[in-house]
Enzyme design. Structure first.
Site, PDB file in Angstrom:
ATOM      1  N   HIS A 131       0.837  -1.202   0.000  1.00 44.54           N
ATOM      2  CA  HIS A 131       0.000   0.000   0.000  1.00 44.54           C
ATOM      3  C   HIS A 131       0.875   1.257   0.000  1.00 44.54           C
ATOM      4  O   HIS A 131       0.667   2.168  -0.802  1.00 44.54           O
ATOM      5  CB  HIS A 131      -0.957   0.029   1.196  1.00 44.54           C
ATOM      6  CG  HIS A 131      -1.561   1.386   1.391  1.00 44.54           C
ATOM      7  ND1 HIS A 131      -2.623   1.827   0.630  1.00 44.54           N
ATOM      8  CD2 HIS A 131      -1.200   2.410   2.184  1.00 44.54           C
ATOM      9  CE1 HIS A 131      -2.886   3.079   0.970  1.00 44.54           C
ATOM     10  NE2 HIS A 131      -2.045   3.471   1.912  1.00 44.54           N
ATOM     11  N   HIS A 136       1.328   4.915  -2.897  1.00 54.06           N
ATOM     12  CA  HIS A 136       1.630   6.341  -2.701  1.00 54.06           C
ATOM     13  C   HIS A 136       2.771   6.883  -3.564  1.00 54.06           C
ATOM     14  O   HIS A 136       2.758   8.049  -3.940  1.00 54.06           O
ATOM     15  CB  HIS A 136       1.999   6.596  -1.227  1.00 54.06           C
ATOM     16  CG  HIS A 136       0.826   6.602  -0.298  1.00 54.06           C
ATOM     17  ND1 HIS A 136      -0.032   7.678  -0.191  1.00 54.06           N
ATOM     18  CD2 HIS A 136       0.347   5.671   0.567  1.00 54.06           C
ATOM     19  CE1 HIS A 136      -0.969   7.411   0.706  1.00 54.06           C
ATOM     20  NE2 HIS A 136      -0.769   6.194   1.184  1.00 54.06           N
ATOM     21  N   GLU A 177      -5.630   9.492  -0.139  1.00 50.14           N
ATOM     22  CA  GLU A 177      -5.998   8.074  -0.062  1.00 50.14           C
ATOM     23  C   GLU A 177      -7.109   7.672  -1.036  1.00 50.14           C
ATOM     24  O   GLU A 177      -7.050   6.605  -1.628  1.00 50.14           O
ATOM     25  CB  GLU A 177      -6.423   7.708   1.370  1.00 50.14           C
ATOM     26  CG  GLU A 177      -5.305   7.790   2.412  1.00 50.14           C
ATOM     27  CD  GLU A 177      -4.208   6.737   2.251  1.00 50.14           C
ATOM     28  OE1 GLU A 177      -4.313   5.850   1.394  1.00 50.14           O
ATOM     29  OE2 GLU A 177      -3.213   6.832   3.009  1.00 50.14           O
ATOM     30  N   SER A 196      -4.137   0.706  -4.675  1.00 51.10           N
ATOM     31  CA  SER A 196      -3.482  -0.473  -4.111  1.00 51.10           C
ATOM     32  C   SER A 196      -4.480  -1.580  -3.786  1.00 51.10           C
ATOM     33  O   SER A 196      -4.096  -2.605  -3.227  1.00 51.10           O
ATOM     34  CB  SER A 196      -2.679  -0.084  -2.858  1.00 51.10           C
ATOM     35  OG  SER A 196      -3.518   0.467  -1.869  1.00 51.10           O
TER      36      SER A 196
HETATM   37 FE    FE Z   1      -1.913   5.377   2.769  1.00 51.33          FE
END
Ligand code: FE
Ligand code: PHE
Length: 296
Positions: A131, A136, A177, A196
């Site tokens: 993740h 990111h 996010e 993700s």
């Molecule tokens: Fe995160």
């Protein structure tokens, strides 16, 4: 949740530093751990063209995160650093808010070093290295987004002093996010929590259940979010320059003062002045509440 302190991690990570960083110890990842990364990376790489925004896909290609196992943070930082000045540092897990913000403000992205097990491919409670890095880091190769996240770190330190962290945290949640982008070719994903996740990559864009609403700063900062399931609302930006203009380039002090007088909004609420792109049925959330479906 219990407060995090250095003692939380000291037994498992005796070498933890005051800023909660630990050595990644890349050589210690097992073949199985690299195999789990590749399974996840290849699955997402097949799913994301036409779903993730071009900026994300360009970063993913540039950094080569689709395969090749768990990346070595030092190597990754060298490539990323040359492009936007960001570095990836290893941390054992969640870190205190002020530590997190200070890393971001200094263009360091803290990433967990552990990876989920094969049995947990689709669901885990704490962010892992897949993740944190696959989700990111590609956007951190985009100069405007790179500036946004640094400014967010500075804004976080300020919000903490003002006692308005819950409001600012919603901005992170609904952009970094779970953000969507109205790209020329259609709706696209840029949020790390979505890119993700195989199931949410599909759900966020095309499921009739969630609302999809044009991004508006105060609206976002009033909206509570859920951490246990798919989102009930996604906010859509026009481009990353708009995001930077409406956040980094604005003084939030008057915004926080106005928010203090406004009610919070539930995750499935619509507000009178929303620009609604899709009015969700909320069928998925209702079915989950009634216990009719299994884990997605
Ligand atoms: Fe995160
Ligand atoms: N400009 C905001 C403030 O004045 C800080 C911020 C920057 C918040 C970027 C979010 C993103 O506090």
């Amino acid at each position: 949740m219990a407060t995090i302190s250095l003692d939380t991690y000291r037994d498992a990570y005796p070498e933890i530093a005051a800023d909660y960083t630990v050595p990644q110890r890349w050589a210690e990842y097992t073949d199985e751990e690299h195999a789990v990364w590749n399974l996840l990376g290849e699955r997402q790489a097949a799913l994301l063209p036409g779903r993730a925004c071009d900026e994300f896909l360009a970063g993913l290609d540039m950094l080569g995160l689709q395969a090749g196992g768990v990346p070595d943070f030092d190597q990754l930082s060298a490539v990323l650093g040359a492009r936007t000045g960001w570095q990836i540092v290893a941390v054992p897990g969640l870190v205190p808010d002020d530590v997190f913000f200070a890393h971001l403000a200094n263009r360091r992205f803290p990433a967990g070093r552990f990876i989920r097990r094969r049995e947990q491919l689709d669901y885990l409670q704490e962010p892992d290295v897949f993740h944190d890095v696959f989700g990111h880091v590609p956007m951190l190769a985009h100069p405007v987004f790179a500036d946004y996240l640094q400014a967010y770190g500075e804004g976080g330190l300020r919000a903490q002093g003002l006692g308005v962290l819950p409001q600012l945290a919603r901005l992170y949640w609904y952009t970094v996010e779970f953000g969507l982008l109205a790209a020329p070719g259609g709706l696209r994903i840029y949020g790390a929590g979505i890119v993700s996740s195989a199931s949410e990559s599909r759900f966020a864009l095309t499921d009739p259940s969630p609302h999809r609403v044009t991004f508006a700063l105060e609206r976002v900062m009033r909206t509570r979010y859920r951490i246990d399931d798919f989102q009930q609302v996604y906010f859509v930006i026009d481009d990353f320059e708009q995001l930077l203009r409406e956040t980094a380039e604005r003084d939030f002090a008057p915004v926080y003062r106005r928010l203090a007088r406004l009610e919070d909004l539930a995750p499935d609420a619509l507000a009178a002045d929303d620009r609604v792109l899709h009015h969700g049925t909320q069928a998925y959330a209702q079915a989950r509440r009634a216990g009719l479906t299994g884990t997605a």
